[in-house]
Design a protein around this motif. Structure first.
Motif, PDB file in Angstrom:
ATOM      1  N   ALA A 270       0.810  -1.222   0.000  1.00 33.31           N
ATOM      2  CA  ALA A 270       0.000   0.000   0.000  1.00 33.31           C
ATOM      3  C   ALA A 270       0.839   1.265   0.000  1.00 33.31           C
ATOM      4  CB  ALA A 270      -0.935   0.009   1.213  1.00 33.31           C
ATOM      5  N   SER A 328      -4.136  -7.248  -5.711  1.00 35.71           N
ATOM      6  CA  SER A 328      -3.319  -6.042  -5.830  1.00 35.71           C
ATOM      7  C   SER A 328      -2.625  -5.978  -7.180  1.00 35.71           C
ATOM      8  CB  SER A 328      -2.277  -5.974  -4.706  1.00 35.71           C
ATOM      9  OG  SER A 328      -2.874  -5.577  -3.491  1.00 35.71           O
ATOM     10  N   HIS A 357      -6.454   2.440  -3.336  1.00 40.35           N
ATOM     11  CA  HIS A 357      -5.954   1.073  -3.231  1.00 40.35           C
ATOM     12  C   HIS A 357      -5.201   0.889  -1.921  1.00 40.35           C
ATOM     13  CE1 HIS A 357      -2.618  -1.875  -3.717  1.00 40.35           C
ATOM     14  NE2 HIS A 357      -3.610  -2.639  -4.128  1.00 40.35           N
ATOM     15  N   GLY A 358      -4.432   1.898  -1.531  1.00 40.51           N
ATOM     16  CA  GLY A 358      -3.725   1.800  -0.263  1.00 40.51           C
ATOM     17  C   GLY A 358      -4.671   1.618   0.911  1.00 40.51           C
ATOM     18  N   THR A 361      -6.754  -1.933   0.424  1.00 39.53           N
ATOM     19  CA  THR A 361      -5.879  -3.086   0.647  1.00 39.53           C
ATOM     20  C   THR A 361      -5.475  -3.180   2.116  1.00 39.53           C
ATOM     21  OG1 THR A 361      -5.020  -3.064  -1.608  1.00 39.53           O
ATOM     22  CG2 THR A 361      -3.649  -4.109   0.062  1.00 39.53           C
TER      23      THR A 361
END
Length: 526
Positions: A270, A328, A357-358, A361
């Motif tokens: 991330a 990912s 996404h960071g 996830t």
């Protein structure tokens, strides 16, 4: 803007000094080590808040600039500055690291291989990675960026190899070899770029100053043989593609993510890996615009393959942590796709996707880690009916999973939508294929949730021979902010996009790219 106070130096120096301070604490002060590390990360967050509040999206491209002579004979300096793209990732890093420290509060216990100082080393390495990522994001000198781009591999190597699972040594070596090889190729490109500037009339001598080189490329005064520029672009792009990672250079990621502790895996996927996609946007495009345009169809093809490949392989996984790692790879494909379609929507969506996404996830991987720590296994088949006995854990896991599949109302939807819109306007076929991954992501997320959280309880949980508790207060402290961010950015991404959009517009102007004009089908008027 240029400020009288060196905020960006403080930003990266605080975690680095904090790492050193943690190592100097007595070996018996394990509890103090944790609290000092947490306080240091919160100080970094406070400094980040000062920078974010003082940043003017409508002002100069690079703000809080610091420039000092470093090695004049090599044309390199200590030059820092932040634009909207870097600021978004700086904020992501500063927000996540305190949560990861709390999430990994007990990850270093019972480790005997570090001479009784495993807790010190674990948290010092975490802070060191944070500091190196931050200076990489704010560096405006190419050599300075490269030094820390490579240096961050060392603390991450020890986090994986020293605190991971049973096969941690092999995973750590694989991680290091892949990334060091990419860095070696990039070093050759960095040296080559310096040689090219030293032989150009655009510069008095060779230089690593990113702003000077980009300005010379943009006005045409830095004229180099196109084949040389293609090779230099390839060197930078290869290193970033390994770190991101881009298919087929992804093989190190699943093993590293599974073998690392959940907090360290999130730190890697991330935060640290975002330096790779950031590098593509910051360095590959403005420094080598013609090469980026020439090779963009190839890179887009690899990105779309990665999107589909990551999703398909995730569906077939029996290990929950490995499944999340493959998702990912798919998401990094979306980010790289948005960068190289070279549209304002695509690049703004990619930058926002790095942030979202960071967060998503981190939420999914950490909650899965909490679940695995209770059950003692990563096998999806070992679970079932968890929502009956741990409803909060199951509920937050569902929200994080739905964010991963980009459900409307959650943060990744906006960024994925922007990437797809930006792709459709220039490469409609790639846009259609990439959109197909939305169906695949729904399959792997919902099927995973169904198998793990619904249905009958496993025999040992049903008869009471084993117990599973819901999220503890410390775990809620980690999960609640992540879920809140997914909701807030899902419904109101405007503050983030207001910072990102001007930086993206400047990048597109620099590389002389404009959004395609809308195409309207012609036909008889009825």
């Amino acid at each position: 803007m240029v400020t009288s106070f060196s905020w960006l130096t403080v930003l990266w120096a605080v975690p680095m000094l904090g790492a050193a301070a943690v190592m100097l604490l007595p070996a018996t002060a394990r509890g103090l080590v944790k609290w000092v590390s947490l306080v240091v990360s919160l100080v970094v967050l406070a400094v980040t808040a000062v920078v974010a509040i003082g940043f003017d999206p409508s002002g100069e491209q690079y703000q809080f600039v610091e420039s000092y002579r470093w090695i004049p004979s090599f044309g390199t300096g200590y030059i820092l500055g932040v634009d909207g793209i870097a600021l978004a990732l700086v904020v992501l890093t500063a927000v996540l690291v305190p949560l990861l420290i709390v999430a990994g509060w007990n990850d270093a216990r019972d480790r005997q291989s570090w001479g009784g100082r495993s807790t010190h080393i674990y948290f010092a390495l975490t802070l060191a990675v944070e500091g190196m990522v931050l200076i990489s994001l704010v560096s405006l000198d190419i050599l300075l960026f490269y030094v820390f781009f490579e240096a961050m591999l060392i603390p991450m190597y020890f986090l994986i190899g020293g605190f991971g699972g049973e096969d941690r040594s092999r995973a750590a070596v694989k991680f290091l070899l892949y990334n060091l090889f990419g860095g070696l190729i990039m070093l050759a490109a960095v040296v080559g770029l310096y040689v090219a500037t030293s032989g150009s009339d655009a510069f008095a001598a060779g230089t690593f100053d990113f702003r000077q080189i980009v300005a010379a490329v943009a006005d045409g005064s830095f004229a180099v043989n196109p084949m040389v520029m293609h090779l230099l672009f390839g060197g930078f792009m290869f290193a970033f593609a390994v770190k991101a990672p881009l298919w087929p250079l992804h093989r190190w990621l699943p093993d590293s993510a599974v073998q690392a502790t959940p907090a360290s895996a999130v730190l890697m996927m991330a935060i640290m890996d975002k330096v790779g996609t950031f590098g593509m946007l910051r360095y590959c495009l403005p420094l080598f615009p013609d090469s980026a345009a020439l090779f963009s169809p190839l890179i887009i093809t690899l990105a779309v393959i990665g999107i589909i490949y990551g999703a398909v392989v995730a569906i077939g996984q029996i290990d929950v942590m490995r499944m999340i790692a493959y998702t990912s790879i798919s998401h990094f494909g979306f980010i790289i796709l948005g960068i190289f379609v070279m549209t304002s929507q695509g690049q703004a969506g990619s930058t926002l996707y790095m942030v979202n996404h960071g967060i998503s996830t981190a939420a999914l991987f950490l909650i899965a880690g909490f679940l695995v720590s209770r059950r003692g296994t990563r096998l999806i088949s070992a679970y079932g009916g968890v929502q009956k006995i741990a409803p909060v854990l199951a509920g937050t896991f569902l929200v994080a999973g739905l964010a991963t599949l980009a459900l409307p109302g959650l943060a990744p939807f906006i960024s994925e939508f922007l990437v797809l819109i930006g792709t459709f306007t220039r490469y409609p076929v790639f846009g259609v294929v990439a959109a197909g991954a939305l169906v695949l992501s729904a399959i792997y997320v919902l099927w995973m949730y169904q198998r793990m959280m619904t249905g009958p309880l496993p025999h040992d949980l049903a008869d009471g021979s084993s117990r599973m508790r819901d999220l503890a207060p410390r775990e809620l402290v980690v999960v609640a902010p992540l879920i809140a961010l997914l909701l807030v950015l899902g419904f109101y991404p405007k503050p983030a996009l207001d910072v990102i959009d001007p930086a993206v517009a400047h990048t597109l102007t620099t590389i002389e790219q404009t959004d395609p004009a809308p195409r309207i089908a012609e036909g008889p008027v009825r």
